[in-house]
Motif scaffolding. Sequence first.
Motif, PDB file in Angstrom:
ATOM      1  N   GLN A   1      69.365  44.067  68.839  1.00 16.93           N
ATOM      2  CA  GLN A   1      69.125  45.405  69.350  1.00 16.93           C
ATOM      3  C   GLN A   1      69.601  45.569  70.796  1.00 16.93           C
ATOM      4  OE1 GLN A   1      64.935  46.195  68.729  1.00 16.93           O
ATOM      5  NE2 GLN A   1      64.985  45.286  66.695  1.00 16.93           N
ATOM      6  N   LEU A   2      70.295  44.529  71.328  1.00 18.37           N
ATOM      7  CA  LEU A   2      70.814  44.520  72.698  1.00 18.37           C
ATOM      8  C   LEU A   2      69.714  44.769  73.727  1.00 18.37           C
ATOM      9  CD1 LEU A   2      74.269  46.353  72.382  1.00 18.37           C
ATOM     10  CD2 LEU A   2      73.806  43.910  72.556  1.00 18.37           C
TER      11      LEU A   2
ATOM     12  N   PHE B   1      65.750  37.542  77.123  1.00 18.75           N
ATOM     13  CA  PHE B   1      65.591  36.587  78.209  1.00 18.75           C
ATOM     14  C   PHE B   1      64.165  36.055  78.281  1.00 18.75           C
ATOM     15  CE2 PHE B   1      69.564  37.586  80.586  1.00 18.75           C
ATOM     16  CZ  PHE B   1      69.910  36.284  80.859  1.00 18.75           C
ATOM     17  N   GLU B   2      63.189  36.921  78.096  1.00 16.07           N
ATOM     18  CA  GLU B   2      61.795  36.486  78.159  1.00 16.07           C
ATOM     19  C   GLU B   2      61.500  35.405  77.119  1.00 16.07           C
ATOM     20  OE1 GLU B   2      58.954  39.961  79.864  1.00 16.07           O
ATOM     21  OE2 GLU B   2      59.722  40.283  77.852  1.00 16.07           O
ATOM     22  N   ALA B   3      61.910  35.663  75.880  1.00 15.88           N
ATOM     23  CA  ALA B   3      61.695  34.661  74.838  1.00 15.88           C
ATOM     24  C   ALA B   3      62.485  33.386  75.125  1.00 15.88           C
ATOM     25  CB  ALA B   3      62.082  35.234  73.475  1.00 15.88           C
ATOM     26  N   GLY B   4      63.713  33.549  75.643  1.00 19.21           N
ATOM     27  CA  GLY B   4      64.520  32.375  75.993  1.00 19.21           C
ATOM     28  C   GLY B   4      63.900  31.557  77.102  1.00 19.21           C
ATOM     29  N   ILE B   5      63.309  32.229  78.094  1.00 19.29           N
ATOM     30  CA  ILE B   5      62.641  31.516  79.185  1.00 19.29           C
ATOM     31  C   ILE B   5      61.420  30.769  78.661  1.00 19.29           C
ATOM     32  CG2 ILE B   5      61.303  31.857  81.309  1.00 19.29           C
ATOM     33  CD1 ILE B   5      63.252  34.138  81.989  1.00 19.29           C
TER      34      ILE B   5
ATOM     35  N   ILE C   1      75.074  37.343  75.590  1.00 21.00           N
ATOM     36  CA  ILE C   1      75.072  38.802  75.688  1.00 21.00           C
ATOM     37  C   ILE C   1      75.308  39.280  77.119  1.00 21.00           C
ATOM     38  CG2 ILE C   1      73.682  40.868  75.320  1.00 21.00           C
ATOM     39  CD1 ILE C   1      74.743  39.621  72.779  1.00 21.00           C
ATOM     40  N   PRO C   2      74.622  38.741  78.162  1.00 18.15           N
ATOM     41  CA  PRO C   2      74.966  39.153  79.526  1.00 18.15           C
ATOM     42  C   PRO C   2      76.410  38.856  79.905  1.00 18.15           C
ATOM     43  CG  PRO C   2      72.868  38.030  79.505  1.00 18.15           C
ATOM     44  CD  PRO C   2      73.445  37.868  78.141  1.00 18.15           C
ATOM     45  N   VAL C   3      76.933  37.725  79.421  1.00 17.12           N
ATOM     46  CA  VAL C   3      78.339  37.400  79.707  1.00 17.12           C
ATOM     47  C   VAL C   3      79.252  38.457  79.112  1.00 17.12           C
ATOM     48  CG1 VAL C   3      80.186  35.769  79.141  1.00 17.12           C
ATOM     49  CG2 VAL C   3      77.999  34.924  79.988  1.00 17.12           C
TER      50      VAL C   3
ATOM     51  N   PHE D   1      87.921  34.709  77.895  1.00 19.06           N
ATOM     52  CA  PHE D   1      87.284  34.362  79.169  1.00 19.06           C
ATOM     53  C   PHE D   1      85.765  34.334  79.026  1.00 19.06           C
ATOM     54  CE2 PHE D   1      85.536  35.394  83.359  1.00 19.06           C
ATOM     55  CZ  PHE D   1      86.126  34.382  84.120  1.00 19.06           C
ATOM     56  N   SER D   2      85.208  35.317  78.318  1.00 18.52           N
ATOM     57  CA  SER D   2      83.755  35.327  78.088  1.00 18.52           C
ATOM     58  C   SER D   2      83.329  34.106  77.285  1.00 18.52           C
ATOM     59  CB  SER D   2      83.355  36.607  77.348  1.00 18.52           C
ATOM     60  OG  SER D   2      83.604  37.745  78.134  1.00 18.52           O
TER      61      SER D   2
END
Length: 453
Positions: A95-96, A102-106, A308-310, A319-320
């Motif tokens: 859902q972008l 990020f929260e779950a990844g942290i 996704i941020p990249v 490059f990404s």
Amino acid sequence: GPAAALVVTLIYAMPPMARVTKNALDQVNSEIVELGKMVGCSTMQMLYRILLPSIRPRMMLGVNQVIMLTLNMVIIASMIGAGGLGYNVWQSLKQLRIGQGFEAGIAITLVAIILDRLSQKIATRRPVYHEQKTKFFQKNIYLIIIFLFIIITWLCGNWFSFFYNIPENMTVSSGRFWDGIIDYININYHGPIRLVRDFFYIYLLKPFKMFMISIPWFVVVLLVFTIGLRIQGFALGLKCSILVLFIAMSGFWEKAMISVYLIGTCVLLANLIGIPIGIIAASNDRVHRITQVIIDTFQTLPAFVYLIPVIMIFSVGDFSAMIAVVLYAVVPAIRYTDNGIRQVSSSYLEAAKSNGCTKFQILRRVQLPLSLPDIMLGVNQTLMMGLSMLIITALVGTRDLGQETLIALSKVDPGRGLTAGICVAFIAIIVDRLINAWSQKRKKELGLTTSIS
């Protein structure tokens, strides 16, 4: 389901432990082995009483890698029904919703750091000897307190929900913070970011890509055969060249060369960045502690999270993909270099100092040559982790073997997907065999091999 996720994760996370253990056993000091033989140890006693305790710090490096790789698989495992934090990350990314992802990844990263710190303390812990008359409760007081605390909180949880889940009105979310950072970067630094991206693509990525595509398959077969022949002999050269020939005959030669170009560039950059950082971390305890936290974060933060941020900063393209692979694969280069230099025996360092060597001479003439097997193991792991990112990089527009696997999955074409996967595995096997053969040859030259029998 969970059973399938368990099998997949086991297959993915197990090899580093086996490789690190074997590498550590090969480097056991010959004096330790001779001592075991002199006191009459049997083969099992030699292994469990002498060899394994002596390589425990190195083995815990393998345990660390298993923990990191296992936690990195949580998102892929969630796709086949494992659930957990990986499912939360996967749903957020679809859902972008970058902040929630990020929260779950942290959260996954914090779990990894906790397990990593505990495993390191277990590795460095020394046994505490008590008198025979010491009572059980006195000897295990902390363990008993922790056990009682767990029992009490579990019982309280049956009456008070607070002990199971923190109320929603007391939780804190950082999702908007991460979304704001991405928006700020895109608004204020779009021009410089685009300039850097175009420079790398035009002057590094594109020329190397065109070069790799233009190489005839028979030239690569002969080149790989020659390298294997020079390192270990005819047998290694023949085996590696046969694997290259299979890739050429599979119909995926161009895709394979694109994969080699992308992963080769990423592995080169990852080692150019990681090895110097590992050297600095090995010589400075403060840098070592800071580096450990950073690389644990990078390795355990699922690739999907920072992919996704990249994409949103650098757009889709090679490059990404390069940025994502380098961030993910740089960790082994740092960790193995740091660990290898720290494991060099102090007797060698004292001998170098007594001969008047400077710090730079000790590093160049003693530490780096003796830790070279560990450093090359890090290079090997960097390559393996880069290849494991191929399917993920296909999501950002790369046209390599990872894309072929992804297409096969979407079209339910197991034959095509399996063939592309075998080609990826053969690329990894070729480089792995060449690096290991060279590393073993170097060990013999340095006198680091040990006969355990």
